[in-house]
Design a protein around this motif. Structure first.
Motif, PDB file in Angstrom:
ATOM      1  N   TRP A  40       0.846  -1.065   0.100  1.00 51.41           N
ATOM      2  CA  TRP A  40       0.072   0.133   0.030  1.00 51.41           C
ATOM      3  C   TRP A  40       0.735   1.121  -0.062  1.00 51.41           C
ATOM      4  CZ3 TRP A  40      -4.508   1.934  -1.201  1.00 51.41           C
ATOM      5  CH2 TRP A  40      -4.813   3.373  -0.742  1.00 51.41           C
ATOM      6  N   GLY A  41       1.943   1.244   0.741  1.00 49.41           N
ATOM      7  CA  GLY A  41       3.008   2.396   0.956  1.00 49.41           C
ATOM      8  C   GLY A  41       3.213   3.015  -0.438  1.00 49.41           C
ATOM      9  N   PRO A  42       4.002   2.296  -1.373  1.00 50.31           N
ATOM     10  CA  PRO A  42       4.452   2.767  -2.811  1.00 50.31           C
ATOM     11  C   PRO A  42       3.212   2.912  -3.617  1.00 50.31           C
ATOM     12  CG  PRO A  42       5.196   0.653  -2.425  1.00 50.31           C
ATOM     13  CD  PRO A  42       4.620   1.121  -0.922  1.00 50.31           C
ATOM     14  N   ALA A  43       2.067   2.336  -3.503  1.00 46.94           N
ATOM     15  CA  ALA A  43       1.007   2.214  -4.696  1.00 46.94           C
ATOM     16  C   ALA A  43      -0.027   3.277  -4.055  1.00 46.94           C
ATOM     17  CB  ALA A  43       0.480   0.892  -4.541  1.00 46.94           C
ATOM     18  N   VAL A 165       7.434  -2.835  -5.996  1.00 45.49           N
ATOM     19  CA  VAL A 165       6.311  -2.174  -6.484  1.00 45.49           C
ATOM     20  C   VAL A 165       6.525  -1.071  -7.199  1.00 45.49           C
ATOM     21  CG1 VAL A 165       4.005  -1.099  -5.612  1.00 45.49           C
ATOM     22  CG2 VAL A 165       4.993  -3.060  -4.680  1.00 45.49           C
ATOM     23  N   PRO A 166       7.347   0.191  -6.957  1.00 41.36           N
ATOM     24  CA  PRO A 166       7.515   1.162  -7.761  1.00 41.36           C
ATOM     25  C   PRO A 166       7.804   0.859  -9.425  1.00 41.36           C
ATOM     26  CG  PRO A 166       8.383   1.598  -5.750  1.00 41.36           C
ATOM     27  CD  PRO A 166       8.203   0.257  -5.709  1.00 41.36           C
ATOM     28  N   ALA A 167       8.738  -0.117  -9.456  1.00 40.41           N
ATOM     29  CA  ALA A 167       9.222  -0.787 -10.629  1.00 40.41           C
ATOM     30  C   ALA A 167       7.722  -1.264 -11.365  1.00 40.41           C
ATOM     31  CB  ALA A 167      10.080  -1.765 -10.597  1.00 40.41           C
ATOM     32  N   LEU A 168       7.167  -2.187 -10.595  1.00 41.12           N
ATOM     33  CA  LEU A 168       5.870  -2.807 -11.363  1.00 41.12           C
ATOM     34  C   LEU A 168       4.790  -1.592 -11.863  1.00 41.12           C
ATOM     35  CD1 LEU A 168       5.388  -5.755  -8.930  1.00 41.12           C
ATOM     36  CD2 LEU A 168       6.167  -5.795 -11.249  1.00 41.12           C
ATOM     37  N   ILE A 169       4.997  -0.706 -10.769  1.00 42.38           N
ATOM     38  CA  ILE A 169       3.625   0.362 -11.141  1.00 42.38           C
ATOM     39  C   ILE A 169       4.306   1.035 -12.552  1.00 42.38           C
ATOM     40  CG2 ILE A 169       2.965   2.712 -10.504  1.00 42.38           C
ATOM     41  CD1 ILE A 169       3.034   1.573  -7.593  1.00 42.38           C
ATOM     42  N   THR A 176      -0.879  -4.672 -10.789  1.00 40.16           N
ATOM     43  CA  THR A 176      -0.074  -5.924 -10.986  1.00 40.16           C
ATOM     44  C   THR A 176       0.561  -6.433  -9.778  1.00 40.16           C
ATOM     45  OG1 THR A 176       0.282  -5.070 -13.299  1.00 40.16           O
ATOM     46  CG2 THR A 176       1.895  -6.567 -12.337  1.00 40.16           C
ATOM     47  N   SER A 177       1.067  -5.452  -8.926  1.00 32.18           N
ATOM     48  CA  SER A 177       1.504  -5.822  -7.607  1.00 32.18           C
ATOM     49  C   SER A 177       0.667  -6.609  -6.694  1.00 32.18           C
ATOM     50  CB  SER A 177       2.125  -4.495  -6.786  1.00 32.18           C
ATOM     51  OG  SER A 177       2.879  -3.595  -7.532  1.00 32.18           O
ATOM     52  N   TYR A 178      -0.708  -6.257  -6.841  1.00 26.84           N
ATOM     53  CA  TYR A 178      -1.552  -7.021  -5.664  1.00 26.84           C
ATOM     54  C   TYR A 178      -1.937  -8.176  -6.348  1.00 26.84           C
ATOM     55  CZ  TYR A 178      -2.296  -2.829  -2.724  1.00 26.84           C
ATOM     56  OH  TYR A 178      -2.203  -1.904  -1.786  1.00 26.84           O
ATOM     57  N   ALA A 262      11.732   7.649  -3.231  1.00 32.17           N
ATOM     58  CA  ALA A 262      10.997   7.577  -1.736  1.00 32.17           C
ATOM     59  C   ALA A 262      10.898   6.380  -1.446  1.00 32.17           C
ATOM     60  CB  ALA A 262       9.637   8.010  -1.994  1.00 32.17           C
ATOM     61  N   GLY A 263      10.600   5.265  -2.535  1.00 35.62           N
ATOM     62  CA  GLY A 263      10.592   3.911  -2.455  1.00 35.62           C
ATOM     63  C   GLY A 263      12.131   3.245  -1.931  1.00 35.62           C
ATOM     64  N   LEU A 264      13.031   3.939  -2.589  1.00 36.57           N
ATOM     65  CA  LEU A 264      14.389   3.542  -2.057  1.00 36.57           C
ATOM     66  C   LEU A 264      14.704   3.925  -0.600  1.00 36.57           C
ATOM     67  CD1 LEU A 264      17.182   2.322  -3.036  1.00 36.57           C
ATOM     68  CD2 LEU A 264      17.733   4.721  -3.890  1.00 36.57           C
ATOM     69  N   VAL A 265      14.289   5.031  -0.311  1.00 36.00           N
ATOM     70  CA  VAL A 265      14.431   5.359   1.112  1.00 36.00           C
ATOM     71  C   VAL A 265      13.834   4.379   2.109  1.00 36.00           C
ATOM     72  CG1 VAL A 265      13.943   7.126   2.807  1.00 36.00           C
ATOM     73  CG2 VAL A 265      14.806   7.906   0.324  1.00 36.00           C
TER      74      VAL A 265
END
Length: 419
Positions: A40-43, A165-169, A176-178, A262-265
């Protein structure tokens, strides 16, 4: 005589080796439900855009998840003690995976919020079931390290979600992630059903003396040390899952950091915790006599301080440098409190106590998304949002001061039967 000794030795070796299979199985389940939660966070920003939900209102999805999670934590602990951890753990992962698949097909915000509650309802059951299985296979003096590995699953889940997830988005959208993680969860749940079995160190409820379970529950509910540990965990989870839920969005909207950065952090933050949890648990077991109270107090104070510093940072480089230190403090207390709870209560209610404790801890996770969302929405201030997050571990630090950290002696199953 020598043949009998040899047979007993082989049995002990078999049990010793199999306990690691159990630990890995519980860890795998907890990792997947943590990925399900952390997706949920990155999505969230992209889900909001797709379902036409404002940034301030995104907290409702996370709160719905944690409501389901808290509700099931309470009953799953009692169920794990009553019927065993195997069934509860597999049903938990299977239900969470199926619900993730359903959320990946959601096109309506109200339906999405309801499905998030269902995901949380199933995902929350595996924690107490995993604790029940682990304490039935690992001795108390080994549980700090075992719980460090087990609880590292939450950090690994957060790291995996924020790296993947960021890459999949970017490649194919948030759905796709879910769908992918939901399908993996379902497959692993089926495999675990044929792997798990209870251990020899905890008497199963059906084999316990009549009335023993009720007496143990009464002792559990009147234990002040358990109460203060629950309050300490509430504050710690407030800061932890408030950060996990909101940090991506706050950095993107409040500091104009790219979604990938942000996802990397958050991924680095979680990787640091993956390493810190078993190491901290092992150090406390090996060198400090299994101490839990003082190390937890130190880590909660450090967690609050770093959150306040994080709220004052600016720029991608500063966040990346701070991430591992925040990860160590934000998660380092976790194996200590998790392994403290079972030794505060009779071993026959270790699952119940763990479920109740985690349910109270997760109330912080339920409340904090809405509070931080409201704080950021009203003040439009990154600093204020992180001040709200730091209030949790400060409260946990104070509550932990009142805990008396006394280890319950290990009771062999045979002895337990005679009590």
């Amino acid at each position: 005589m020598s043949s009998t000794v040899a047979t007993a030795t082989k049995a002990e070796v078999s049990v010793s080796r199999y306990r690691w299979v159990i630990l890995v199985a519980c860890w795998a389940s907890f990792t997947l439900t943590s990925i399900d939660r952390s997706t949920w966070g990155p999505a969230s920003v992209f889900v909001g855009e797709s379902l036409h939900v404002t940034v301030e209102a995104l907290g409702a999805f996370a709160t719905a998840y944690y409501i389901g999670y808290v509700v099931t934590n309470f009953w799953s602990g009692f169920a794990s003690d009553a019927i065993g951890g195997k069934v509860i753990l597999t049903v938990s992962l299977l239900g969470a995976g199926a619900s993730m698949l359903a959320f990946g097909s959601t096109t309506n915000a109200a339906v999405g919020i309801a499905v998030q509650a269902v995901v949380g309802f199933f995902a929350g059951a595996d924690y107490a079931a995993g604790i029940r299985l682990i304490v039935s296979w690992f001795k108390p003096q080994e549980q700090g390290f075992a719980m460090g590995i087990f609880t590292a699953a939450t950090s690994l889940g957060t790291a995996t979600a924020n790296f993947v997830v960021p890459a999949l988005i970017t490649a194919s959208g948030w759905r796709t992630s879910y769908i992918m993680f939901g399908a993996i969860s379902v497959v692993v749940a089926v495999a675990l059903f044929f792997t798990l079995k209870p251990g020899p160190l905890v008497t199963e409820h059906k084999h316990a003396p009549k009335g023993r379970f009720k007496r143990d529950l009464a002792a559990m509910f009147t234990n002040p040390n358990l109460l203060f540990t629950c309050l300490a965990g509430f504050g710690a989870f407030w800061g932890l899952y408030g950060f996990v839920t909101w940090s991506n969005t706050l950095m993107i909207k409040g500091k104009h950091i790219s979604p990938e950065t942000a996802g990397l952090v958050v991924g680095i933050f979680a990787v640091a915790a993956v390493l810190a949890k078993p190491i901290i648990g092992w150090i406390c077991d090996r060198f400090f006599g299994g101490a839990r109270k003082v190390p937890s107090i130190i880590l909660l104070a450090l967690f609050a301080a770093i959150l306040l510093v994080f709220g004052r940072l600016d720029g991608a480089a500063a966040f990346l440098w701070a991430a591992p230190f925040l990860g160590l403090a934000a998660y380092g207390w976790s194996p200590l409190l998790v392994s403290l709870v079972p030794r505060l209560v009779p071993n026959g209610v270790s699952g119940s106590a763990s479920g109740v404790a985690n349910g109270i801890w997760q109330l912080g996770s339920v409340i904090v998304p809405v509070v931080v969302g409201a704080a950021f929405g009203a003040a439009k201030s990154f600093d204020i949002a992180f001040l709200a997050l730091a209030a949790g571990p400060i409260f946990g630090f104070i509550a932990m001061l009142f805990v008396r950290d006394r280890q319950r002696p290990a009771v062999a199953p045979a002895a337990a039967e005679k009590e």
